[in-house]
Scaffold this motif. Structure first.
Motif, PDB file in Angstrom:
ATOM      1  N   MET A 173     -16.826   2.793  -6.096  1.00 17.73           N
ATOM      2  CA  MET A 173     -16.870   1.597  -5.253  1.00 17.73           C
ATOM      3  C   MET A 173     -15.463   1.301  -4.726  1.00 17.73           C
ATOM      4  O   MET A 173     -14.483   1.339  -5.475  1.00 17.73           O
ATOM      5  CB  MET A 173     -17.395   0.404  -6.051  1.00 17.73           C
ATOM      6  CG  MET A 173     -17.482  -0.885  -5.241  1.00 17.73           C
ATOM      7  SD  MET A 173     -18.117  -2.254  -6.236  1.00 17.73           S
ATOM      8  CE  MET A 173     -19.788  -1.666  -6.573  1.00 17.73           C
ATOM      9  N   ALA A 174     -15.373   1.005  -3.449  1.00 20.27           N
ATOM     10  CA  ALA A 174     -14.084   0.694  -2.849  1.00 20.27           C
ATOM     11  C   ALA A 174     -13.551  -0.631  -3.394  1.00 20.27           C
ATOM     12  O   ALA A 174     -14.315  -1.551  -3.691  1.00 20.27           O
ATOM     13  CB  ALA A 174     -14.217   0.637  -1.334  1.00 20.27           C
ATOM     14  N   THR A 175     -12.252  -0.715  -3.554  1.00 17.05           N
ATOM     15  CA  THR A 175     -11.618  -1.940  -4.027  1.00 17.05           C
ATOM     16  C   THR A 175     -10.691  -2.482  -2.947  1.00 17.05           C
ATOM     17  O   THR A 175     -10.158  -1.735  -2.119  1.00 17.05           O
ATOM     18  CB  THR A 175     -10.805  -1.678  -5.304  1.00 17.05           C
ATOM     19  OG1 THR A 175      -9.798  -0.694  -5.026  1.00 17.05           O
ATOM     20  CG2 THR A 175     -11.700  -1.187  -6.427  1.00 17.05           C
ATOM     21  N   ARG A 176     -10.496  -3.783  -2.983  1.00 15.29           N
ATOM     22  CA  ARG A 176      -9.565  -4.436  -2.065  1.00 15.29           C
ATOM     23  C   ARG A 176      -8.788  -5.463  -2.875  1.00 15.29           C
ATOM     24  O   ARG A 176      -9.376  -6.345  -3.510  1.00 15.29           O
ATOM     25  CB  ARG A 176     -10.318  -5.095  -0.925  1.00 15.29           C
ATOM     26  CG  ARG A 176      -9.412  -5.700   0.152  1.00 15.29           C
ATOM     27  CD  ARG A 176     -10.232  -6.283   1.278  1.00 15.29           C
ATOM     28  NE  ARG A 176     -10.994  -5.258   1.958  1.00 15.29           N
ATOM     29  CZ  ARG A 176     -10.514  -4.518   2.971  1.00 15.29           C
ATOM     30  NH1 ARG A 176      -9.265  -4.693   3.378  1.00 15.29           N
ATOM     31  NH2 ARG A 176     -11.284  -3.616   3.551  1.00 15.29           N
ATOM     32  N   VAL A 177      -7.484  -5.331  -2.876  1.00 19.38           N
ATOM     33  CA  VAL A 177      -6.610  -6.211  -3.649  1.00 19.38           C
ATOM     34  C   VAL A 177      -5.620  -6.850  -2.692  1.00 19.38           C
ATOM     35  O   VAL A 177      -5.063  -6.175  -1.810  1.00 19.38           O
ATOM     36  CB  VAL A 177      -5.862  -5.427  -4.747  1.00 19.38           C
ATOM     37  CG1 VAL A 177      -4.849  -6.324  -5.455  1.00 19.38           C
ATOM     38  CG2 VAL A 177      -6.850  -4.846  -5.747  1.00 19.38           C
ATOM     39  N   SER A 178      -5.395  -8.146  -2.863  1.00 22.02           N
ATOM     40  CA  SER A 178      -4.507  -8.868  -1.960  1.00 22.02           C
ATOM     41  C   SER A 178      -3.362  -9.526  -2.726  1.00 22.02           C
ATOM     42  O   SER A 178      -3.566 -10.093  -3.808  1.00 22.02           O
ATOM     43  CB  SER A 178      -5.278  -9.952  -1.195  1.00 22.02           C
ATOM     44  OG  SER A 178      -6.292  -9.380  -0.394  1.00 22.02           O
ATOM     45  N   ASP A 179      -2.173  -9.434  -2.161  1.00 23.22           N
ATOM     46  CA  ASP A 179      -0.991 -10.179  -2.604  1.00 23.22           C
ATOM     47  C   ASP A 179      -0.704 -10.012  -4.093  1.00 23.22           C
ATOM     48  O   ASP A 179      -0.472 -10.982  -4.810  1.00 23.22           O
ATOM     49  CB  ASP A 179      -1.150 -11.660  -2.258  1.00 23.22           C
ATOM     50  CG  ASP A 179      -1.288 -11.886  -0.768  1.00 23.22           C
ATOM     51  OD1 ASP A 179      -0.650 -11.144   0.001  1.00 23.22           O
ATOM     52  OD2 ASP A 179      -2.055 -12.792  -0.361  1.00 23.22           O
ATOM     53  N   GLU A 180      -0.704  -8.772  -4.541  1.00 24.61           N
ATOM     54  CA  GLU A 180      -0.416  -8.466  -5.944  1.00 24.61           C
ATOM     55  C   GLU A 180       1.100  -8.325  -6.141  1.00 24.61           C
ATOM     56  O   GLU A 180       1.771  -7.590  -5.417  1.00 24.61           O
ATOM     57  CB  GLU A 180      -1.113  -7.159  -6.336  1.00 24.61           C
ATOM     58  CG  GLU A 180      -0.732  -6.615  -7.701  1.00 24.61           C
ATOM     59  CD  GLU A 180      -1.190  -7.491  -8.851  1.00 24.61           C
ATOM     60  OE1 GLU A 180      -0.682  -7.303  -9.969  1.00 24.61           O
ATOM     61  OE2 GLU A 180      -2.059  -8.357  -8.634  1.00 24.61           O
ATOM     62  N   PRO A 181       1.677  -9.039  -7.126  1.00 23.42           N
ATOM     63  CA  PRO A 181       3.111  -8.870  -7.405  1.00 23.42           C
ATOM     64  C   PRO A 181       3.412  -7.417  -7.766  1.00 23.42           C
ATOM     65  O   PRO A 181       2.699  -6.800  -8.557  1.00 23.42           O
ATOM     66  CB  PRO A 181       3.353  -9.800  -8.597  1.00 23.42           C
ATOM     67  CG  PRO A 181       2.233 -10.803  -8.531  1.00 23.42           C
ATOM     68  CD  PRO A 181       1.052 -10.063  -7.988  1.00 23.42           C
ATOM     69  N   ALA A 182       4.499  -6.882  -7.196  1.00 22.19           N
ATOM     70  CA  ALA A 182       4.764  -5.461  -7.372  1.00 22.19           C
ATOM     71  C   ALA A 182       6.220  -5.130  -7.083  1.00 22.19           C
ATOM     72  O   ALA A 182       6.940  -5.890  -6.418  1.00 22.19           O
ATOM     73  CB  ALA A 182       3.859  -4.632  -6.457  1.00 22.19           C
ATOM     74  N   PHE A 183       6.638  -3.955  -7.593  1.00 24.78           N
ATOM     75  CA  PHE A 183       7.924  -3.348  -7.265  1.00 24.78           C
ATOM     76  C   PHE A 183       7.678  -1.885  -6.904  1.00 24.78           C
ATOM     77  O   PHE A 183       6.835  -1.223  -7.525  1.00 24.78           O
ATOM     78  CB  PHE A 183       8.885  -3.396  -8.460  1.00 24.78           C
ATOM     79  CG  PHE A 183       9.475  -4.747  -8.752  1.00 24.78           C
ATOM     80  CD1 PHE A 183      10.710  -5.109  -8.234  1.00 24.78           C
ATOM     81  CD2 PHE A 183       8.804  -5.640  -9.567  1.00 24.78           C
ATOM     82  CE1 PHE A 183      11.258  -6.349  -8.510  1.00 24.78           C
ATOM     83  CE2 PHE A 183       9.347  -6.886  -9.855  1.00 24.78           C
ATOM     84  CZ  PHE A 183      10.574  -7.244  -9.322  1.00 24.78           C
ATOM     85  N   VAL A 184       8.417  -1.377  -5.933  1.00 28.65           N
ATOM     86  CA  VAL A 184       8.372   0.046  -5.602  1.00 28.65           C
ATOM     87  C   VAL A 184       9.260   0.802  -6.580  1.00 28.65           C
ATOM     88  O   VAL A 184      10.453   0.489  -6.728  1.00 28.65           O
ATOM     89  CB  VAL A 184       8.852   0.302  -4.160  1.00 28.65           C
ATOM     90  CG1 VAL A 184       8.973   1.797  -3.881  1.00 28.65           C
ATOM     91  CG2 VAL A 184       7.907  -0.353  -3.163  1.00 28.65           C
ATOM     92  N   LEU A 185       8.687   1.796  -7.271  1.00 29.10           N
ATOM     93  CA  LEU A 185       9.461   2.625  -8.190  1.00 29.10           C
ATOM     94  C   LEU A 185      10.008   3.871  -7.507  1.00 29.10           C
ATOM     95  O   LEU A 185      11.118   4.318  -7.795  1.00 29.10           O
ATOM     96  CB  LEU A 185       8.593   3.044  -9.385  1.00 29.10           C
ATOM     97  CG  LEU A 185       7.992   1.932 -10.240  1.00 29.10           C
ATOM     98  CD1 LEU A 185       7.166   2.530 -11.369  1.00 29.10           C
ATOM     99  CD2 LEU A 185       9.078   1.018 -10.794  1.00 29.10           C
ATOM    100  N   HIS A 186       9.206   4.447  -6.617  1.00 30.74           N
ATOM    101  CA  HIS A 186       9.567   5.742  -6.030  1.00 30.74           C
ATOM    102  C   HIS A 186       8.774   5.924  -4.753  1.00 30.74           C
ATOM    103  O   HIS A 186       7.668   5.384  -4.611  1.00 30.74           O
ATOM    104  CB  HIS A 186       9.226   6.859  -7.030  1.00 30.74           C
ATOM    105  CG  HIS A 186       9.606   8.234  -6.576  1.00 30.74           C
ATOM    106  ND1 HIS A 186      10.905   8.599  -6.316  1.00 30.74           N
ATOM    107  CD2 HIS A 186       8.851   9.345  -6.329  1.00 30.74           C
ATOM    108  CE1 HIS A 186      10.936   9.858  -5.943  1.00 30.74           C
ATOM    109  NE2 HIS A 186       9.713  10.331  -5.928  1.00 30.74           N
ATOM    110  N   SER A 187       9.326   6.687  -3.820  1.00 30.59           N
ATOM    111  CA  SER A 187       8.596   6.991  -2.593  1.00 30.59           C
ATOM    112  C   SER A 187       8.918   8.406  -2.144  1.00 30.59           C
ATOM    113  O   SER A 187      10.033   8.897  -2.370  1.00 30.59           O
ATOM    114  CB  SER A 187       8.949   5.993  -1.482  1.00 30.59           C
ATOM    115  OG  SER A 187      10.299   6.132  -1.085  1.00 30.59           O
ATOM    116  N   ILE A 188       7.941   9.054  -1.524  1.00 31.39           N
ATOM    117  CA  ILE A 188       8.143  10.387  -0.966  1.00 31.39           C
ATOM    118  C   ILE A 188       7.541  10.406   0.440  1.00 31.39           C
ATOM    119  O   ILE A 188       6.543   9.738   0.703  1.00 31.39           O
ATOM    120  CB  ILE A 188       7.517  11.496  -1.836  1.00 31.39           C
ATOM    121  CG1 ILE A 188       6.013  11.265  -2.027  1.00 31.39           C
ATOM    122  CG2 ILE A 188       8.219  11.604  -3.171  1.00 31.39           C
ATOM    123  CD1 ILE A 188       5.312  12.422  -2.736  1.00 31.39           C
ATOM    124  N   PRO A 189       8.145  11.164   1.350  1.00 32.38           N
ATOM    125  CA  PRO A 189       7.594  11.249   2.706  1.00 32.38           C
ATOM    126  C   PRO A 189       6.213  11.902   2.694  1.00 32.38           C
ATOM    127  O   PRO A 189       5.934  12.792   1.883  1.00 32.38           O
ATOM    128  CB  PRO A 189       8.613  12.127   3.449  1.00 32.38           C
ATOM    129  CG  PRO A 189       9.853  12.081   2.623  1.00 32.38           C
ATOM    130  CD  PRO A 189       9.399  11.918   1.207  1.00 32.38           C
TER     131      PRO A 189
END
Length: 240
Positions: free
Chosen positions: A1-17
């Motif tokens: 089932m698809a989920t939709r989450v709004s305005d969740e507190p978060a931090f970016v740990l890592h990113s890749i192109p």
């Protein structure tokens, strides 16, 4: 089932192109743990996401989808943390490495998230003494993820600690009173400093010394041959 989450507190740990214009993010959220999110178009020069998706900055993120890789639909910067610089920035990368190595995806750790947020805010003040900031996070991480046995009581009596008594950390069991035949590499601590650790009181330098011995030992048990680049740099610089 698809989920939709709004305005969740978060931090970016890592990113890749990803492809030409997108990013795949490893995001630490308060209620859902670490999430893999794709930020479509985030690399485009005029993307509203591009200036927002910075490490060590509190965000409110929204996403949707049902696969392991969800699609980010919105991210807002919440502010309040100056950019980390110098040794504090290295410490921030160290925190992120620990989270990636010791937490599973989509495994919620709200207390650990709160400790991470507090630690990042303290690092944002560009402190000169880093150890009193890092030790509480390490101990919270080990407790919350189950990699450390109980650190708040003696397993001999399931009671508190006596100030002048000496204790060791026995792997897989926890804290118990020191015995004459205990292995020499097990960390030794006094009851007074164990109580201070559990109260997050690092005003005594001996508490810092004993907690460093404890956390290095437990982290080493579980990391084994896994390299942690930022940790080794900080050890070489004598910052942790």
């Amino acid at each position: 089932m698809a989920t939709r989450v709004s305005d969740e507190p978060a931090f970016v740990l890592h990113s890749i192109p990803y492809k030409e214009t997108s990013l795949i993010l490893d995001v630490f959220t308060r209620s859902y743990g670490r999430m893999a999110l794709i930020a479509k178009g985030a690399k485009r020069p005029h993307s509203v996401l591009r200036p927002v998706l910075q490490r060590f900055q509190p965000l409110a993120v929204s996403w949707s989808g049902k696969s392991e890789l969800r699609t980010m639909t919105k991210a807002e910067w919440l502010g309040g943390v100056p950019p980390l610089v110098g040794d504090a920035l290295l410490c921030g990368f160290y925190l992120n490495e620990l989270l990636v190595k010791f937490t599973a995806r989509e495994d919620s750790h709200e207390d650990l998230y709160d400790e991470y947020s507090k630690t990042v805010h303290l690092l944002g003040q560009d402190p000169t003494d880093l150890e009193p900031i890092l030790r509480p996070f390490e101990i919270t991480l080990l407790k919350e993820t189950g990699f450390a046995a109980a650190l708040d009581r003696c397993i001999d009596s399931y009671d508190g600690f006596e100030d002048d008594e000496h204790y060791v950390y026995q792997p897989e069991r926890g804290i118990r009173k020191l015995q004459a035949d205990d292995p020499g590499h097990w960390p030794v601590m006094t009851g007074k400093h164990l109580r201070c650790m559990n109260a997050q009181d690092y005003s005594d330098r001996d508490t810092l010394t004993q907690s460093k011995s404890l956390t290095r030992f437990i982290l080493g048990l579980h990391l084994q041959d896994q390299a942690m680049m930022t940790r080794q740099i900080l050890i070489d610089l004598k910052k942790i």
